[in-house]
Design an enzyme around this catalytic site. Structure first.
Site, PDB file in Angstrom:
ATOM      1  N   GLN A 129       0.848  -1.191   0.000  1.00 22.58           N
ATOM      2  CA  GLN A 129       0.000   0.000   0.000  1.00 22.58           C
ATOM      3  C   GLN A 129       0.884   1.242   0.000  1.00 22.58           C
ATOM      4  O   GLN A 129       1.621   1.473   0.965  1.00 22.58           O
ATOM      5  CB  GLN A 129      -0.856  -0.043   1.272  1.00 22.58           C
ATOM      6  N   SER A 132       0.550   6.437   2.736  1.00 21.81           N
ATOM      7  CA  SER A 132       1.112   7.458   3.631  1.00 21.81           C
ATOM      8  C   SER A 132       2.362   8.085   3.026  1.00 21.81           C
ATOM      9  O   SER A 132       3.106   7.439   2.277  1.00 21.81           O
ATOM     10  CB  SER A 132       1.489   6.834   4.970  1.00 21.81           C
ATOM     11  N   SER A 164       4.094  -1.543   4.226  1.00 19.58           N
ATOM     12  CA  SER A 164       4.311  -2.888   4.759  1.00 19.58           C
ATOM     13  C   SER A 164       4.757  -3.825   3.647  1.00 19.58           C
ATOM     14  O   SER A 164       4.126  -3.870   2.587  1.00 19.58           O
ATOM     15  CB  SER A 164       3.017  -3.440   5.363  1.00 19.58           C
ATOM     16  N   GLU A 247      -8.971  -2.021   5.884  1.00 17.55           N
ATOM     17  CA  GLU A 247      -7.774  -2.076   6.731  1.00 17.55           C
ATOM     18  C   GLU A 247      -8.147  -2.012   8.201  1.00 17.55           C
ATOM     19  O   GLU A 247      -7.649  -2.766   9.019  1.00 17.55           O
ATOM     20  CB  GLU A 247      -6.829  -0.919   6.395  1.00 17.55           C
ATOM     21  N   GLU A 377      -6.436   8.752  18.069  1.00 20.90           N
ATOM     22  CA  GLU A 377      -7.115  10.048  18.118  1.00 20.90           C
ATOM     23  C   GLU A 377      -8.002  10.255  16.889  1.00 20.90           C
ATOM     24  O   GLU A 377      -9.099  10.812  16.989  1.00 20.90           O
ATOM     25  CB  GLU A 377      -6.079  11.176  18.241  1.00 20.90           C
TER      26      GLU A 377
END
Lengths: 408, 371
Positions: A129, A132, A164, A247, A377
């Site tokens: 993936q 990010s 990953s 995910e 959060e």
């Protein structure tokens, strides 16, 4: 309301168990660590995935037209529960089968589905993936990796991180900005990219556990043909939501690497089971584990009734992360000085840490669980908005073209 | 596997919510708090709708439902803070129907069904969290009955009830559970007030009961009756606590979405949203664990661990939720003209009534860790 297997589910469980017993060995929680590095682990994953596919156990919820079993979410969960008792490796297919597959089924073209889904199920393609970035973590929609039009496709430049198993992947899913002139969510396109394309450089990142599970990926003038776009150009964010939802539900579903029962056995074996503080820690761990189990039942019930799961999914991810951290604390308290033992240097790193070392490894892994797939959060903010109906937080970047954000 | 309610169960939940939400108001609660501590009119409305008798067998005028349906009533009670003896009366009546000799108490149960009398159980013991420690002694009488002597504290709705189920200890260390008529000679009930204003009483016994007033068989097997009463009571109280947490949180979400400070709603501050989100997660954990415990009890399965798991969430988690809700209301929450404090009082009282969180953890730890 009925908790527990229906007769049909019990029959499916028996069938799965019988097949697993014939094709795999039971996991022995007390066995010494097998010397298995990450490359070996990925190899074992490929072999097991091929075995699953050969016998019709791969992609249990996928439609038969795509090579799946055409089964229910509950059957898939039952199979996973049974499989967790066996010494088999599955982690390398979490991104592909767990996330990319459902995304392609929902958004891919017929050609993309035919090209990728079967190969994924048979263990031929490992997926990673590429979402990010150093500058786009919790605020994933601010990705700055650029994809620009060229003859017959796109040229991509940028940097990705927290990928990953990127060093082993055959294919990647990639979010890149195709239109900087519109607000951030609108200008993203979702691609699939062949990881052997020239211009892709994968650099492993060594983690606190000594394992290099994650990678940085640098993309320099990487060419992606037009048929590598999944969904519509500029519609990548809505495609990515399918992936991210998969995910989070995966992270909340447990890994089978440790269990509270294992920890209770460890306390007994080390003679710590009569200590009232240890007992309370174990009891609290059971309370949390049961809750996750029941939340999972609710999730599965919703899915099996054809309902979109609600905020349960975010609860699962967050509750699982808290459970992981608190149980690791209890494990450390049980092990005492033994909890500090274990070689977590990169040289010694084995993917599978068994025996008492696994508790130290679990303790060290907690931050990956709490942060990956959306931080604690971020999950809480989503629960506030979706479950409690609280007004959205004011965002300084709402409606602002992406290219102007960079200037602020 | 199906964790959803059945259609019938959903109808029951909706009916209970409709009645209680329609009956309860802040003004009604204030009247109850200043007076008897409970609301007999609401109880009459529940009896009228056949909800008091819902979990009693059909031959006694009930609907033959069980612990899971009681859980749904209890959630609605907590959500609406209805001051009625739902848990003590229904659980005690269910135990009488389950364990008393057939036909011996049909008249009593018929009066429970029509709402004209209440029944309750004396399960608390001073300073001891073990319901199997009775605090009352039982000795056989010459006519085959039993003499009961001792005291039991904090009997919910004790002075309002016509009969109390009381565990008592025999000389040989085994026990029995007796159904004591509160108007019998030698039965004293001293009224006590509780934090959430509902009535309780201290029970002093120097009295006799007939052999037919014993639930089940005296001796070893009686511990099962006590356990049955305890587990059904705790599970139902956990469900009340779910409703309390849910109601508190709904009021809090509305408040923090509405109240503006620094030019935006309170909920637009992440510190506020995140605390509310944690409270929601805890509430859902309480709901799934209490429904699981109730389902297992209703299905007749061993529920010892499940009840303890639910009770830990309800005591520890429930009190955290009502504390967070009180806090998120700021100063307005400290004004008793504003209603949120009632959820706090109920949450804390339920938490103690169930036995402290640490006691449930210790019990569960004992079940798990014993070699």
């Amino acid at each position: 309301m009925h908790i527990g297997d229906t007769p049909q589910e019990a029959a499916f469980r028996a069938e799965a168990r019988a097949w697993l017993e014939a094709h795999a060995a039971l996991r022995d929680p007390a066995a010494p660590a097998p010397e298995m590095d990450l490359a070996n682990h990925v190899g074992h994953c490929r072999t097991w995935q091929a075995t699953l596919a050969e016998h019709g156990w791969a992609g249990i919820t996928w439609p038969a037209a795509f090579g799946g079993r055409g089964g229910s979410a509950i059957q898939s969960a039952i199979f996973a529960e049974e499989q967790a008792r066996f010494d088999v490796a599955t982690g390398a297919f979490a991104v592909g089968i767990g996330m990319v597959g459902p995304t392609l089924i929902a958004h891919g073209t017929t050609e993309q589905q035919e090209r990728f889904l079967g190969a994924m199920l048979r263990g031929e393609h490992i997926w990673c993936q590429l979402f990010s970035e150093p500058g786009a973590g919790s605020d994933l929609a601010s990705v700055g990796t650029r994809a620009e039009r060229t003859d017959g496709g796109w040229v991509v430049n940028g940097q990705k991180v927290w990928t990953s198993l990127g060093q082993f992947a055959d294919w990647g899913i990639l979010l890149a900005r195709t239109d900087p002139s519109v607000p951030k969510h609108a200008g993203i396109t979702y691609f699939c990219v062949d990881m052997t394309t020239p211009g892709i450089e994968v650099r492993p990142l060594t983690q606190i556990t000594g394992v290099a599970h994650f990678n940085e990926v640098f993309l320099t003038d990487v060419f992606i043909p037009d048929d590598g776009v999944i969904g519509a150009t500029g519609d990548g964010w809505s495609v990515a939501r399918t992936t991210l939802l998969s995910e989070r539900s995966f992270i909340g579903s447990g890994t089978g690497q440790w269990s509270v029962d294992d920890l209770i056995d460890t306390a007994r074996r080390l003679g710590r089971n009569e200590d009232p503080v240890v007992r309370q820690g174990l009891a609290a761990a059971v309370c949390r584990a049961r809750t996750l189990e029941y939340l999972g039942y609710r999730l599965r019930t919703a899915m099996s009734q054809g309902r979109m799961p609600g905020a349960e999914m975010y609860v699962m991810k967050l509750a699982y992360a808290k459970h992981w951290a608190a149980t690791a604390d209890t494990a450390m308290a049980i092990l005492g000085a033994g909890g500090a033992l274990g070689d977590f240097s990169p040289a010694a790193a084995s993917h599978h840490v068994e025996g008492d070392d696994k508790w130290a490894s679990m303790f060290l892994t907690q931050y990956a669980i709490r942060l990956g797939g959306g931080t604690d959060e971020v999950q809480r903010n989503i629960i506030g908005e979706q479950a409690l109906g609280l007004p959205r937080e004011p965002a300084a970047d709402r409606g602002v073209p992406w290219k102007e954000l960079a200037l602020r | 596997m199906n964790f959803d309610l059945t259609e019938d169960q959903q109808v029951i939940a909706d009916l209970a919510e409709q009645i209680l939400a329609g009956q309860m108001s802040v003004d009604r609660l204030k009247v109850a708090e200043r007076g008897a501590g409970w609301d007999p009119d609401v109880w009459a409305a529940l009896a009228e709708a056949n909800l008091v008798s819902l979990c009693l067998p059909e031959h006694l005028g009930g609907s033959g439902m069980g612990a899971i349906e009681l859980a749904l009533l209890a959630e609605a009670q907590g959500r609406n803070l209805a001051p009625v003896p739902l848990v003590p009366t229904v659980v005690t009546a269910m135990a009488v129907a389950e364990f008393a000799d057939a036909g011996t108490h049909d008249e009593l149960l018929a009066s429970v069904v029509d709402g004209s009398i209440l029944v309750t159980s004396a399960l608390a013991s001073p300073g001891v969290n073990d319901p199997l420690v009775p605090g009352v002694r039982a000795t056989p009488t010459s006519d085959g009955g039993w003499r009961l002597e001792g005291t039991k504290p904090a009997v919910p709705y004790g002075a309002e009830s016509a009969a109390v189920a009381v565990p008592a200890q025999l000389a040989d260390g085994t026990s029995l559970v007796a159904l004591v008529r509160t108007d019998a000679p030698g039965v004293t009930l001293d009224a006590e007030r509780t934090t959430n204003h509902q009535p309780a009483a201290s029970l002093t016994l120097d009295t006799e009961v007939a052999a037919t007033d014993v639930l089940g068989t005296p001796g070893d097997e009686a511990a099962e009756v006590t356990r049955w009463l305890y587990e059904h009571t705790v599970a139902a109280m956990c469900s009340v606590q779910v409703g309390v947490a849910e109601g508190a949180l709904a009021m809090t979400a509305a408040h923090v979405s509405d109240r503006q400070q620094f030019g935006r709603p309170l909920s637009a501050f992440q510190a506020v949203t995140q605390r509310a989100a944690d409270a929601w997660i805890t509430t859902e954990a309480m709901r799934v664990t209490s429904r699981n415990a109730a389902w297992r009890l209703g299905a007749g399965l061993d529920a010892r661990r499940d009840v303890s798991v639910a009770a830990w969430w309800a005591t520890d988690g429930g009190q955290k939720v009502v504390t967070a809700c009180q806090h998120l209301h700021g100063g307005i929450g400290a004004d008793v003209d504003y209603p949120v404090h009632r959820y706090f009082l109920w949450g804390v009282q339920n938490g103690t009534t169930l036995g402290a969180a640490s006691a449930h953890l210790a019990r569960l730890g004992g079940l798990l860790a014993r070699s």
